[in-house]
Write a protein that holds these residues in place. Structure first.
Motif, mmCIF file in Angstrom:
data_model
loop_
_atom_site.group_PDB
_atom_site.id
_atom_site.type_symbol
_atom_site.label_atom_id
_atom_site.label_comp_id
_atom_site.label_asym_id
_atom_site.label_seq_id
_atom_site.Cartn_x
_atom_site.Cartn_y
_atom_site.Cartn_z
ATOM 1 N N ALA A 155 0.624 12.573 -8.826
ATOM 2 C CA ALA A 155 0.023 13.869 -8.514
ATOM 3 C C ALA A 155 1.029 15.002 -8.707
ATOM 4 C CB ALA A 155 -0.508 13.869 -7.080
ATOM 5 N N GLU A 156 2.294 14.768 -8.326
ATOM 6 C CA GLU A 156 3.320 15.792 -8.523
ATOM 7 C C GLU A 156 3.558 16.054 -10.006
ATOM 8 O OE1 GLU A 156 6.727 14.455 -6.458
ATOM 9 O OE2 GLU A 156 5.951 14.936 -4.449
ATOM 10 N N ILE A 157 3.577 14.954 -10.803
ATOM 11 C CA ILE A 157 3.762 15.124 -12.251
ATOM 12 C C ILE A 157 2.597 15.928 -12.842
ATOM 13 C CG2 ILE A 157 3.867 13.900 -14.462
ATOM 14 C CD1 ILE A 157 5.345 11.644 -12.978
ATOM 15 N N LEU A 158 1.392 15.587 -12.407
ATOM 16 C CA LEU A 158 0.235 16.339 -12.893
ATOM 17 C C LEU A 158 0.300 17.803 -12.462
ATOM 18 C CD1 LEU A 158 -2.659 13.772 -12.254
ATOM 19 C CD2 LEU A 158 -1.620 14.390 -14.445
ATOM 20 N N LYS A 159 0.808 18.037 -11.234
ATOM 21 C CA LYS A 159 0.950 19.412 -10.757
ATOM 22 C C LYS A 159 1.961 20.175 -11.601
ATOM 23 C CE LYS A 159 1.901 22.061 -6.557
ATOM 24 N NZ LYS A 159 2.275 21.971 -5.117
ATOM 25 N N GLU A 160 3.114 19.524 -11.926
ATOM 26 C CA GLU A 160 4.108 20.169 -12.781
ATOM 27 C C GLU A 160 3.532 20.449 -14.163
ATOM 28 O OE1 GLU A 160 7.476 17.662 -12.829
ATOM 29 O OE2 GLU A 160 8.076 18.073 -10.736
ATOM 30 N N THR A 161 2.783 19.459 -14.692
ATOM 31 C CA THR A 161 2.153 19.669 -16.000
ATOM 32 C C THR A 161 1.177 20.831 -15.955
ATOM 33 O OG1 THR A 161 2.340 17.285 -16.411
ATOM 34 C CG2 THR A 161 0.871 18.538 -17.847
ATOM 35 N N CYS A 162 0.440 20.921 -14.858
ATOM 36 C CA CYS A 162 -0.506 22.029 -14.699
ATOM 37 C C CYS A 162 0.221 23.369 -14.646
ATOM 38 C CB CYS A 162 -1.344 21.808 -13.441
ATOM 39 S SG CYS A 162 -2.601 23.077 -13.157
ATOM 40 N N GLN A 163 1.352 23.405 -13.934
ATOM 41 C CA GLN A 163 2.140 24.639 -13.880
ATOM 42 C C GLN A 163 2.675 25.020 -15.251
ATOM 43 O OE1 GLN A 163 5.151 23.975 -10.928
ATOM 44 N NE2 GLN A 163 3.751 24.203 -9.187
ATOM 45 N N GLU A 164 3.171 24.003 -15.993
ATOM 46 C CA GLU A 164 3.657 24.283 -17.343
ATOM 47 C C GLU A 164 2.532 24.789 -18.236
ATOM 48 O OE1 GLU A 164 5.449 20.728 -18.720
ATOM 49 O OE2 GLU A 164 7.133 20.788 -17.292
ATOM 50 N N ASN A 165 1.376 24.157 -18.113
ATOM 51 C CA ASN A 165 0.236 24.622 -18.912
ATOM 52 C C ASN A 165 -0.173 26.031 -18.523
ATOM 53 O OD1 ASN A 165 0.108 22.184 -20.310
ATOM 54 N ND2 ASN A 165 -1.328 21.263 -18.848
ATOM 55 N N THR A 166 -0.054 26.313 -17.205
ATOM 56 C CA THR A 166 -0.387 27.678 -16.757
ATOM 57 C C THR A 166 0.561 28.701 -17.352
ATOM 58 O OG1 THR A 166 -1.249 26.772 -14.677
ATOM 59 C CG2 THR A 166 -0.729 29.128 -14.730
ATOM 60 N N LEU B 97 0.826 -1.214 0.000
ATOM 61 C CA LEU B 97 0.000 0.000 0.000
ATOM 62 C C LEU B 97 0.860 1.263 0.000
ATOM 63 C CD1 LEU B 97 -2.811 1.253 0.169
ATOM 64 C CD2 LEU B 97 -2.678 1.096 2.656
ATOM 65 N N SER B 98 1.967 1.265 0.743
ATOM 66 C CA SER B 98 2.826 2.450 0.784
ATOM 67 C C SER B 98 3.440 2.740 -0.584
ATOM 68 C CB SER B 98 3.931 2.262 1.821
ATOM 69 O OG SER B 98 4.728 1.125 1.497
ATOM 70 N N ALA B 99 3.846 1.644 -1.298
ATOM 71 C CA ALA B 99 4.405 1.840 -2.639
ATOM 72 C C ALA B 99 3.364 2.428 -3.584
ATOM 73 C CB ALA B 99 4.941 0.518 -3.186
ATOM 74 N N GLN B 100 2.139 1.942 -3.488
ATOM 75 C CA GLN B 100 1.077 2.491 -4.326
ATOM 76 C C GLN B 100 0.805 3.950 -3.992
ATOM 77 O OE1 GLN B 100 -2.315 -0.039 -3.903
ATOM 78 N NE2 GLN B 100 -1.364 -1.788 -4.967
ATOM 79 N N LEU B 101 0.844 4.265 -2.701
ATOM 80 C CA LEU B 101 0.659 5.671 -2.315
ATOM 81 C C LEU B 101 1.776 6.550 -2.861
ATOM 82 C CD1 LEU B 101 -0.546 5.272 1.377
ATOM 83 C CD2 LEU B 101 -1.927 5.888 -0.605
ATOM 84 N N ASP B 102 3.019 6.017 -2.840
ATOM 85 C CA ASP B 102 4.128 6.781 -3.414
ATOM 86 C C ASP B 102 3.929 7.012 -4.904
ATOM 87 O OD1 ASP B 102 5.366 6.986 -0.986
ATOM 88 O OD2 ASP B 102 6.603 5.185 -1.274
ATOM 89 N N LYS B 103 3.455 5.980 -5.601
ATOM 90 C CA LYS B 103 3.190 6.136 -7.033
ATOM 91 C C LYS B 103 2.116 7.189 -7.278
ATOM 92 C CE LYS B 103 4.514 1.447 -8.399
ATOM 93 N NZ LYS B 103 4.058 0.161 -8.998
ATOM 94 N N GLU B 104 1.054 7.133 -6.486
ATOM 95 C CA GLU B 104 -0.008 8.121 -6.658
ATOM 96 C C GLU B 104 0.489 9.526 -6.337
ATOM 97 O OE1 GLU B 104 -2.998 7.735 -7.846
ATOM 98 O OE2 GLU B 104 -2.734 5.576 -8.178
ATOM 99 N N ARG B 105 1.345 9.643 -5.314
ATOM 100 C CA ARG B 105 1.892 10.958 -4.970
ATOM 101 C C ARG B 105 2.765 11.488 -6.096
ATOM 102 N NH1 ARG B 105 6.507 12.571 -3.352
ATOM 103 N NH2 ARG B 105 7.256 10.430 -3.082
ATOM 104 N N LYS B 106 3.640 10.617 -6.649
ATOM 105 C CA LYS B 106 4.477 11.044 -7.772
ATOM 106 C C LYS B 106 3.636 11.422 -8.978
ATOM 107 C CE LYS B 106 8.531 8.342 -6.417
ATOM 108 N NZ LYS B 106 9.471 7.253 -6.794
#
Length: 358
Positions: free
Chosen positions: A207-218, A196-205
């Motif tokens: 989410a971070e990638i999506l956040k970076e993509t959102c910043q780039e799109n902004t 479960l912790s590994a899956q949470l890390d994947k989801e967090r990463k």
């Protein structure tokens, strides 16, 4: 010699607009436009060379590797702390739950005493950052507190029963079982929980990638908005120039029409004023008053004519008198003096006669 590799690297990226696009894509977080790069070609070449040594966030490969290692170490320590913290809180919840239900058993009493003694020992144990000569709280030391631990027999029994009781408490506290996990074995559930912790890390990463993509799109949206506003400003300026040219061409005809309009309006106002004056005269002068004014005018004209004739005769006499010279002036003054004396004596005689009669 130093310009050879740099020119080769820049040429490998592209030329002209393609180079500008690649530089902008390599540094999405920088507030730059193609116009800025066009005006500063040397700066564009510098950024193109720098893009081969850094990533999209501006970090070098070495620094990125060290940052990833530090992030992994931090995540490992965070998972270790979360595991210990969750275990400690789970034990505290178990103790509180059984205290509320008043289930005083040896297991929970032993566990509560162990936790309390360990907590007090940590509070009394000076760390490396504190003063070693600092006096202990209430004069107690960690060894004295450790003597309050339960018996080894009870502690051993508590440790043997702790995993089973903790598992029951966690299952009870979660209280959620999906239809797909009802028929699964305990080993499979434990395996899923371990991942479960590994899956949470994947989801967090993710989410971070999506956040970076959102910043780039902004940033890209802001850049496109700036370009759109600049183009819109140019269009507005062009439209203003066209409107000004068209207005200058028709300004002469417009002025002529305005002039004709104002002239007609002034003529209309003058005619209205004359009409009002005639109306006022008609209201003020009746036929009788007009006839009387005509008679008065005739009398005044006749008197004026008689006065003018008398004036002419006096002027002719005066001219004839002026011919006689200075001697006539002396005689005229003597005559005027005698006339005034005669008039004075006549007035006095008249007054005396009236007084005598009374």
């Amino acid at each position: 010699m130093s310009n050879g590799p740099e020119s080769t690297n820049v040429s490998s990226l592209g030329k002209g607009d393609s180079l500008h696009h690649q530089v902008l894509a390599s540094f999405p977080l920088c507030d730059m436009t193609e116009e800025d790069l066009t005006q500063s070609p040397q700066f564009c070449k510098l950024l193109a060379t720098l893009a081969q040594h850094v990533d999209r966030t501006g970090l070098t490969a070495t620094l990125k590797t060290e940052l990833d290692k530090a992030e992994q170490k931090l995540q490992s320590q965070r998972r270790h702390w979360l595991r210990s913290e969750s275990l400690h809180r789970g034990l505290q919840e178990m103790i509180q739950d059984h205290c509320v239900r008043k289930h005083h058993t040896t297991f929970y009493e032993t566990m509560e005493k162990c936790l309390l003694v360990v907590k007090c020992t940590r509070l009394l144990d000076p760390s490396s950052t504190t003063n070693q000569d600092q006096p202990f709280i209430l004069g107690l030391n960690p060894q004295q507190v450790m003597e309050l631990m339960p018996s080894e027999k009870n502690v051993l029994r508590m440790k043997q029963s702790l995993p089973r009781e903790l598992e029951k408490h966690l299952k009870k506290s979660v209280g959620v079982s999906s239809p797909t996990t009802k028929n699964e074995s305990e080993g499979l559930k434990n395996t899923k929980l371990s991942h479960l912790s590994a899956q949470l890390d994947k989801e967090r990463k993710r989410a971070e990638i999506l956040k970076e993509t959102c910043q780039e799109n902004t940033v890209l949206l802001q850049r496109q908005t700036q370009l759109y506003l600049s183009e819109l400003t140019k269009c507005i300026q062009l439209l203003q120039s066209l409107i000004l040219d068209h207005r200058l061409k028709i300004q002469t005809d417009l002025d002529r029409k305005k002039l004709d309009y104002f002239e007609g309006k002034c003529e209309l106002v003058l005619q209205k004023i004359k009409t009002e004056m005639v109306g006022i005269q008609l209201e003020m002068y009746t036929p009788d008053s007009i006839a009387a004014h005509r008679k008065i005018r005739e009398i005044l004209e006749s008197e004026l004519k008689a006065c003018q004739e008398e004036k002419q005769s006096v002027e002719s006499k005066l001219a004839s008198f002026e011919i006689l010279g200075k001697e006539f002036v002396t005689l005229a003054e003597e005559y005027s003096r005698l006339r005034r004396e005669i008039e004075t004596k006549n007035w006095a005689l008249k007054e005396f006669t009236q007084y005598k009669t009374k």
